[in-house]
Design a protein around this motif. Structure first.
Motif, mmCIF file in Angstrom:
data_model
loop_
_atom_site.group_PDB
_atom_site.id
_atom_site.type_symbol
_atom_site.label_atom_id
_atom_site.label_comp_id
_atom_site.label_asym_id
_atom_site.label_seq_id
_atom_site.Cartn_x
_atom_site.Cartn_y
_atom_site.Cartn_z
ATOM 1 N N GLY A 122 8.333 -0.951 3.488
ATOM 2 C CA GLY A 122 8.467 -1.776 2.295
ATOM 3 C C GLY A 122 7.131 -2.337 1.850
ATOM 4 N N ALA A 123 6.297 -2.755 2.805
ATOM 5 C CA ALA A 123 4.961 -3.257 2.460
ATOM 6 C C ALA A 123 4.116 -2.153 1.829
ATOM 7 C CB ALA A 123 4.277 -3.816 3.707
ATOM 8 N N ALA A 124 4.199 -0.937 2.396
ATOM 9 C CA ALA A 124 3.468 0.185 1.816
ATOM 10 C C ALA A 124 3.982 0.487 0.409
ATOM 11 C CB ALA A 124 3.614 1.413 2.711
ATOM 12 N N LEU A 125 5.289 0.379 0.205
ATOM 13 C CA LEU A 125 5.890 0.586 -1.106
ATOM 14 C C LEU A 125 5.344 -0.418 -2.118
ATOM 15 C CD1 LEU A 125 7.982 1.734 -3.092
ATOM 16 C CD2 LEU A 125 9.726 0.354 -1.925
ATOM 17 N N PHE A 126 5.221 -1.670 -1.711
ATOM 18 C CA PHE A 126 4.679 -2.662 -2.640
ATOM 19 C C PHE A 126 3.231 -2.343 -2.979
ATOM 20 C CE2 PHE A 126 2.678 -6.578 -4.008
ATOM 21 C CZ PHE A 126 3.563 -6.978 -5.000
ATOM 22 N N ASN A 127 2.452 -1.911 -2.003
ATOM 23 C CA ASN A 127 1.068 -1.536 -2.281
ATOM 24 C C ASN A 127 0.998 -0.401 -3.301
ATOM 25 O OD1 ASN A 127 0.211 -3.459 -0.492
ATOM 26 N ND2 ASN A 127 -0.819 -2.050 0.906
ATOM 27 N N LEU A 128 1.927 0.551 -3.197
ATOM 28 C CA LEU A 128 1.983 1.633 -4.181
ATOM 29 C C LEU A 128 2.257 1.080 -5.576
ATOM 30 C CD1 LEU A 128 4.053 4.342 -2.259
ATOM 31 C CD2 LEU A 128 1.608 4.384 -2.726
ATOM 32 N N ARG A 129 3.133 0.085 -5.664
ATOM 33 C CA ARG A 129 3.424 -0.536 -6.958
ATOM 34 C C ARG A 129 2.177 -1.192 -7.535
ATOM 35 N NH1 ARG A 129 8.209 -4.434 -5.448
ATOM 36 N NH2 ARG A 129 7.767 -5.210 -7.557
ATOM 37 N N GLN A 142 -4.243 10.379 -4.452
ATOM 38 C CA GLN A 142 -5.045 9.910 -3.316
ATOM 39 C C GLN A 142 -5.235 8.404 -3.368
ATOM 40 O OE1 GLN A 142 -8.544 12.409 -3.654
ATOM 41 N NE2 GLN A 142 -7.675 13.966 -2.291
ATOM 42 N N LEU A 143 -5.459 7.856 -4.569
ATOM 43 C CA LEU A 143 -5.613 6.402 -4.703
ATOM 44 C C LEU A 143 -4.318 5.704 -4.302
ATOM 45 C CD1 LEU A 143 -7.361 4.415 -7.477
ATOM 46 C CD2 LEU A 143 -4.980 3.876 -6.958
ATOM 47 N N LEU A 144 -3.191 6.228 -4.736
ATOM 48 C CA LEU A 144 -1.901 5.628 -4.384
ATOM 49 C C LEU A 144 -1.675 5.668 -2.882
ATOM 50 C CD1 LEU A 144 0.183 7.235 -7.261
ATOM 51 C CD2 LEU A 144 -0.090 4.773 -6.916
ATOM 52 N N ALA A 145 -1.920 6.833 -2.272
ATOM 53 C CA ALA A 145 -1.689 6.966 -0.836
ATOM 54 C C ALA A 145 -2.620 6.081 -0.028
ATOM 55 C CB ALA A 145 -1.839 8.433 -0.413
#
Length: 331
Positions: free
Chosen positions: A68-75, A14-17
Motif C-alpha cells: 500500500g505504501a508503494a502504491l501511494f508512492n506511485l500515485r 522507470q520513474l514510477l517504479a
C-alpha cells in the motif's frame, strides 16, 4: 487509444517504479513488483511473495501495508508526471494478483495535482530510530496528518499520556516475546546486512537504543546482540500515533499502507521524523490490546513514533530492473 491518452514511456515507467520502490517495508524486505498494463496507460502492483517475512508476518498484514505504501508512492509519482490517477484494489478479488491497478490514462485536471508537492519527500523519508527532541508536534500539523489519513479511509489518533504508556508497555511485552522466539529471532537476523546490499537493514539504519529502557526499539541484532547499537537518552514520553481501520481485510491493509505513507511524506515535508513500533502488531493478543476500548470496535494496524530529530539513514533499494517487468505490447 484516444487523442487525450498518452502511453507511458519507458522513462515514465522507470520513474514510477523507482518511486514505488522507495516505500518502507518490514525489515526493508521490499515485497512488491510492478508491471505496465498492456495498453501502457497504467501500472499493476503485484505482491512478491518470495520476499515475505512469515515468522513476523504470518497473515501478510505487513506485506500488504508495505505494498500500500508503494502504491501511494506511485500515485505521487504519477501526479509528478502530470497524470490523473484512478486506483482499483484487488480487481480480481482479495488474495489475487495484481493487488492494485492504477489507471493513468487521463492528464491531471489541475496544474498542481494532488501529491505533486510530496514528490521531493520520497527520497527524504527515512525511518529514524534515534532519540527525538522533547518538542510537541504543532496542533495544526497534527490536524493535517489526521486529515491525510482520513482521506485514505484510515483513522490516525495521536495518543494521550495514558495511551502512550499502555502502548509502550505492550510493545515492550511483545519485544520480549519476540526475543524469546528462536524462529522469529533467526528471521530478523537474516534481514540484517553487514555488507552493502540491495535490501534488508544495514547497520547504519539501526539507530540507537534507549539507555533508560523506556522506548522499546526493536532489537534487530539479536538477544544478546551480535552488533550493539549506541545507547542514548530518548524522549521521556514519545509521541505515538495509531492507524486504525473499521475492518481487517487485505484491502484495509492496503489502505493503511497508503495512509501511512501519505502521513509520513507530509510529516517529512514539515521536518517531522517517524519510525514504526511494529512489535505489538505482530502478536495477535498484544495487537488486540493496542486498541482503546473507549473508541469502540477498531483494528489497530500500525503504531507510529513521531518527533523532531535526526532524519535516519537511508536503506538500500533494489534496482528498478529487478522490480519492474519490461512492457509488453497489447494483444
Amino acid at each position: 487509444m484516444t487523442a487525450t491518452e498518452t502511453a507511458l514511456s519507458t522513462a515514465d515507467l522507470q520513474l514510477l517504479a523507482e518511486a514505488g520502490g522507495l516505500a518502507p517495508s518490514l525489515h526493508n524486505s521490499q515485497p512488491w513488483h510492478f508491471r505496465a498494463t498492456p495498453d501502457l496507460l497504467g501500472m499493476e502492483v503485484h505482491a512478491d511473495l518470495t520476499r515475505a517475512v512469515p515468522a513476523a508476518d504470518p497473515d501478510g498484514r505487513a506485506l500488504h501495508i508495505s505494498i500500500g505504501a508503494a502504491l501511494f508512492n506511485l500515485r505521487v509519482a504519477a501526479a509528478h508526471l502530470g497524470r490523473e490517477v484512478a486506483v482499483r484494489l484487488f480487481p480480481a478479488g482479495e488474495g489475487t494478483q495484481p493487488r492494485a491497478v492504477l489507471d493513468l490514462s487521463a492528464p491531471a485536471r489541475t496544474s498542481r495535482p494532488f501529491g505533486a508537492d510530496l514528490y521531493p519527500a520520497l527520497t527524504q523519508r527515512h525511518s529514524s530510530r534515534h532519540p527525538f527532541a522533547n518538542r510537541d508536534v504543532p496542533e495544526a500539523l497534527v490536524g493535517d496528518l489526521i486529515a491525510a489519513a482520513r482521506e485514505e479511509d484510515v483513522t490516525l489518533t495521536l495518543l494521550e499520556e495514558h495511551g502512550v504508556r499502555r502502548v509502550l508497555a505492550l510493545t515492550s511485552e511483545a519485544e520480549a516475546r519476540i526475543a524469546a522466539d528462536v524462529t522469529r529471532e533467526a528471521e530478523t537476523r537474516r534481514w540484517l546486512r553487514l555488507e552493502p546490499s540491495c535490501d534488508g537493514i544495514p547497520l547504519a539504519a539501526l539507530g540507537s537504543h534507549d539507555r533508560d529502557a523506556r522506548v522499546p526499539m526493536r532489537g534487530f541484532a539479536g538477544h544478546p546482540p551480535r552488533h550493539t547499537t549506541p545507547a542514548a537518552r530518548f524522549e521521556a514520553l514519545p509521541q505515538l500515533a495509531t492507524l486504525t481501520t473499521h475492518f481487517d481485510r487485505q484491502a484495509d491493509w492496503l489502505r493503511t499502507g497508503q495512509a501511512m505513507e501519505r502521513v509520513w511524506l507530509l510529516a517529512t515535508v514539515h521536518g517531522l521524523r517517524a519510525s514504526v513500533l511494529h512489535q505489538a502488531v505482530e502478536i495477535p493478543d498484544t495487537r488486540w490490546r493496542l486498541r482503546d476500548p473507549v473508541d469502540g470496535p477498531a483494528h489497530v494496524q500500525l503504531v507510529l513514533r513521531l518527533g523532531y530529530g535526526p532524519p535516519g539513514a537511508a536503506s538500500p533499494r533494489r534496482r528498478v530492473e529487478d522490480v519492474l517487468d519490461p512492457p509488453t505490447a497489447a494483444g
